[in-house]
Design an enzyme around this catalytic site. Structure first.
Site, mmCIF file in Angstrom:
data_model
loop_
_atom_site.group_PDB
_atom_site.id
_atom_site.type_symbol
_atom_site.label_atom_id
_atom_site.label_comp_id
_atom_site.label_asym_id
_atom_site.label_seq_id
_atom_site.Cartn_x
_atom_site.Cartn_y
_atom_site.Cartn_z
ATOM 1 C CE LYS A 22 30.748 8.288 5.814
ATOM 2 N NZ LYS A 22 30.217 8.972 4.634
ATOM 3 C CG ASN A 23 34.029 7.253 3.252
ATOM 4 O OD1 ASN A 23 32.843 7.562 3.376
ATOM 5 N ND2 ASN A 23 35.015 8.098 3.482
ATOM 6 C CB CYS A 123 27.420 18.494 -0.981
ATOM 7 S SG CYS A 123 28.235 17.724 0.388
ATOM 8 N NE ARG A 128 31.407 15.775 -1.804
ATOM 9 C CZ ARG A 128 31.204 14.926 -0.805
ATOM 10 N NH1 ARG A 128 30.348 15.219 0.150
ATOM 11 N NH2 ARG A 128 31.849 13.781 -0.760
ATOM 12 N N PRO A 129 30.861 18.172 -7.952
ATOM 13 C CG PRO A 129 32.508 18.820 -9.477
ATOM 14 C CD PRO A 129 32.152 18.873 -8.029
ATOM 15 C CG LEU A 132 36.086 14.276 -12.952
ATOM 16 C CD1 LEU A 132 37.195 14.282 -11.916
ATOM 17 C CD2 LEU A 132 36.641 14.611 -14.334
ATOM 18 C CG ASP A 314 36.644 12.068 4.855
ATOM 19 O OD1 ASP A 314 36.061 13.115 4.532
ATOM 20 O OD2 ASP A 314 36.334 10.947 4.395
ATOM 21 C CB ILE A 336 39.980 17.452 -1.259
ATOM 22 C CG1 ILE A 336 41.301 16.737 -0.963
ATOM 23 C CG2 ILE A 336 39.012 16.549 -2.015
ATOM 24 C CD1 ILE A 336 42.016 16.141 -2.143
ATOM 25 N NE ARG A 406 25.432 11.337 5.888
ATOM 26 C CZ ARG A 406 26.453 12.065 5.448
ATOM 27 N NH1 ARG A 406 26.648 13.277 5.897
ATOM 28 N NH2 ARG A 406 27.270 11.584 4.555
HETATM 29 C C1 UD1 Z 1 36.196 12.802 -1.276
HETATM 30 C C2 UD1 Z 1 37.578 12.489 -0.782
HETATM 31 C C3 UD1 Z 1 37.472 11.262 0.082
HETATM 32 C C4 UD1 Z 1 36.459 11.535 1.192
HETATM 33 C C5 UD1 Z 1 35.117 12.017 0.656
HETATM 34 C C6 UD1 Z 1 34.170 12.488 1.741
HETATM 35 C C7 UD1 Z 1 39.746 12.681 -1.929
HETATM 36 C C8 UD1 Z 1 40.487 12.498 -3.191
HETATM 37 N N1 UD1 Z 1 38.471 12.282 -1.922
HETATM 38 O O1 UD1 Z 1 35.705 11.696 -2.024
HETATM 39 O O2 UD1 Z 1 38.721 10.956 0.627
HETATM 40 O O3 UD1 Z 1 36.231 10.384 1.932
HETATM 41 O O4 UD1 Z 1 35.340 13.113 -0.197
HETATM 42 O O5 UD1 Z 1 34.687 13.574 2.415
HETATM 43 O O6 UD1 Z 1 40.287 13.126 -0.949
HETATM 44 N N2 UD1 Z 1 35.627 16.152 -8.656
HETATM 45 C C9 UD1 Z 1 35.244 16.719 -9.844
HETATM 46 N N3 UD1 Z 1 34.368 16.022 -10.627
HETATM 47 C C10 UD1 Z 1 33.866 14.798 -10.291
HETATM 48 C C11 UD1 Z 1 34.273 14.231 -9.073
HETATM 49 C C12 UD1 Z 1 35.150 14.943 -8.271
HETATM 50 O O7 UD1 Z 1 35.658 17.813 -10.177
HETATM 51 O O8 UD1 Z 1 33.095 14.219 -11.061
HETATM 52 C C13 UD1 Z 1 36.566 16.873 -7.762
HETATM 53 C C14 UD1 Z 1 35.934 17.236 -6.425
HETATM 54 O O9 UD1 Z 1 35.258 18.478 -6.464
HETATM 55 C C15 UD1 Z 1 37.109 17.266 -5.501
HETATM 56 C C16 UD1 Z 1 38.029 16.179 -6.083
HETATM 57 O O10 UD1 Z 1 37.611 16.007 -7.429
HETATM 58 O O11 UD1 Z 1 37.778 18.496 -5.575
HETATM 59 C C17 UD1 Z 1 37.974 14.855 -5.346
HETATM 60 O O12 UD1 Z 1 36.614 14.443 -5.244
HETATM 61 P P1 UD1 Z 1 36.184 12.939 -5.054
HETATM 62 O O13 UD1 Z 1 37.336 12.126 -4.602
HETATM 63 O O14 UD1 Z 1 35.421 12.484 -6.209
HETATM 64 O O15 UD1 Z 1 35.132 13.095 -3.893
HETATM 65 P P2 UD1 Z 1 34.538 11.922 -3.089
HETATM 66 O O16 UD1 Z 1 34.454 10.680 -3.845
HETATM 67 O O17 UD1 Z 1 33.341 12.498 -2.456
#
Ligand code: UD1
Length: 428
Positions: A22-23, A123, A128-129, A132, A314, A336, A406
């Site tokens: 999926k991812n 979420c 979940r910002p 970045l 996950d 995370i 999903r």
């Molecule tokens: C994350 C997981 C991924 C998982 C998915 C769904 C990690 C590194 N990533 O991916 O394995 O499949 O959730 O559960 O394990 N963050 C910020 N700002 C941003 C983006 C992220 O602060 O713009 C922070 C998030 O709050 C979090 C960390 O960075 O603490 C990792 O987030 P990110 O990898 O971006 O999340 P997903 O891509 O959703």
């Protein structure tokens, strides 16, 4: 609304085919935006989010066709062709239902010179910002504006992004994906440092390379992308789902059984496999399958989630369900997401003994779980309740099944085929 009803206590044995990831699928589909030629993706899982992504692409004027959607087929084939783009806006209504929609921001900006995407909002697994994602795109030369709940990104003169360097302050899978898809069509070279190294990112890089992108350092934390003027179409096979495979590995152990997970790639699951072995289970490749065999009650272990190659966030909820029946006290730490323990009160309703202290959960193994009616709160949390239900005495009913749809292709069918007593019922 549908429910999944499980009568627990059956030992699972047999073969489960592992679907496409999926991812990975949800980051490969937006690649269709990057070329006017067809992109054909094979081994796409049959999931609500994949269909949802197809609809989102249609909103942009992209045609999509799906083959292999007979009820008996695993793995569909979708061809998407973005020979014309009629809209560059991803509306709130779609984005709020499917967070992965944010992944159109980078490729749309690269292709059309501008993109407007609704902010995904809150979420269930925590705040979940996307800051970045936006900072990385700015570093590549985009101008970003936030207004009325939307992000608008524009390239200089609505042309190509110049490209640039960006160092992620924390590893982000989604932000790495967005930045990569934006950088491939830039006029210059980009360097992404502290990039995510998840296998799904490698899959994305490999698909982009198949489309003509120039990327160095694939699989490492520094990705160097030399922008090209055009990408071409390609046919690409989605990798197998390491989280689905890990989830069914837990199903084998929690029911004291043995499952052959057909098509699972053990090399992409090292941390999960190490943790499974630490519980005493045996994990080995047998032909085309990863065989997971229980060896009595799982031993208590200590785990902490981390970006790849660490233990995946996950997989946390599914391990928690399994360790709820473990021998001794396990410690799980979630690094995370700050709010990813919503399955804990539901597992407790089935008799689990779990205490959450900040980011750490202490799971004291109990002798048995008892079936109950429970509520799924997010995708992986839902799977942890299914696992608990498979091992619990009596009947469990899992509500809000749409979360499972999903991320787990034909869950009931796959589990029933290996001996589970599980069915989907509609309460209407
Ligand atoms: C994350 C997981 C991924 C998982 C998915 C769904 C990690 C590194 N990533 O991916 O394995 O499949 O959730 O559960 O394990 N963050 C910020 N700002 C941003 C983006 C992220 O602060 O713009 C922070 C998030 O709050 C979090 C960390 O960075 O603490 C990792 O987030 P990110 O990898 O971006 O999340 P997903 O891509 O959703």
């Amino acid at each position: 609304m549908d429910q999944i009803v499980i009568r627990g206590g059956h030992t699972l044995k047999g073969r489960i085919p592992i679907s496409g990831a999926k991812n990975s699928a949800l980051t490969l589909l937006p690649c269709a935006l990057l070329t006017d030629e067809p992109l054909t993706l094979r081994n796409l899982p049959r999931l609500a989010d994949v269909d949802g992504f197809g609809h989102l692409l249609n909103q942009f004027g992209i045609s999509t066709t799906i083959e292999g959607s007979n009820p008996g087929d695993f793995g569909r084939v979708m061809t998407a062709r973005a020979n014309k783009i009629t809209s560059t806006v991803a509306p709130y209504d779609i984005v709020r239902k499917m967070r992965a929609s944010i992944l159109v921001l980078g490729p749309m900006l690269a292709r059309a010179g501008e993109a407007t995407v609704s902010l995904p909002g809150g979420c269930a697994i925590g705040n979940r910002p996307i800051d970045l994602h936006l900072k990385a795109l700015e570093a590549l030369g985009a101008e970003i504006e936030l207004a009325a709940g939307y992000v608008k990104a524009v390239a200089p003169n609505k042309g190509r992004l110049p490209g640039g360097d960006y160092t992620f302050p924390v590893v982000s899978v989604g932000a790495t994906e967005n930045a990569l898809m934006a950088a491939v069509l830039a006029s210059g070279t980009s360097v992404l440092r502290n990039a995510a190294r998840e296998p799904e990112i490698v899959d994305l890089c490999n698909c982009l390379v198949a489309m003509g992108a120039k990327i160095d350092g694939i699989g490492s934390e520094t990705l160097t992308i030399e922008g090209v003027a055009d990408l071409h179409g390609a046919t690409y096979r989605v990798m197998s789902d390491r989280i689905e495979a890990g989830s069914y590995a837990c199903a084998a152990i929690i029911t004291g059984g043995e499952l052959d997970l057909v098509g699972a790639n053990i090399d992409e699951m090292e941390a999960t496999v190490a943790a499974l072995r630490e519980t005493g289970a045996s994990v080995e490749m047998v032909g085309d399958a990863m065989r997971v065999s229980a060896n009595g009650r799982p031993k208590a272990i200590t785990l902490s989630t981390a970006p790849y190659p660490g233990f995946a966030t996950d997989m946390q909820a599914q391990f928690m369900a399994m360790l709820a029946l473990g021998d001794g006290a396990s410690m799980l730490t979630e690094t995370i997401f700050e709010n990813r323990y919503m399955h804990v009160p539901e597992l407790a309703r089935m008799g689990a003994n779990i205490e959450v202290r900040g980011r750490t959960a202490v799971v004291r193994g109990v002798d048995k779980l008892v079936g109950a009616e429970v509520m799924a709160t997010d995708l992986r949390a839902s799977m942890s309740l299914i696992l608990a239900g498979l091992a619990a005495e009596g009947e469990s009913k899992v509500n809000r099944v749409y979360h499972l749809d999903r991320g787990y292709e034909r869950l009931e069918e796959k589990l029933e085929a290996v001996g589970a007593d599980i069915e989907r019922v509609s309460d209407g």
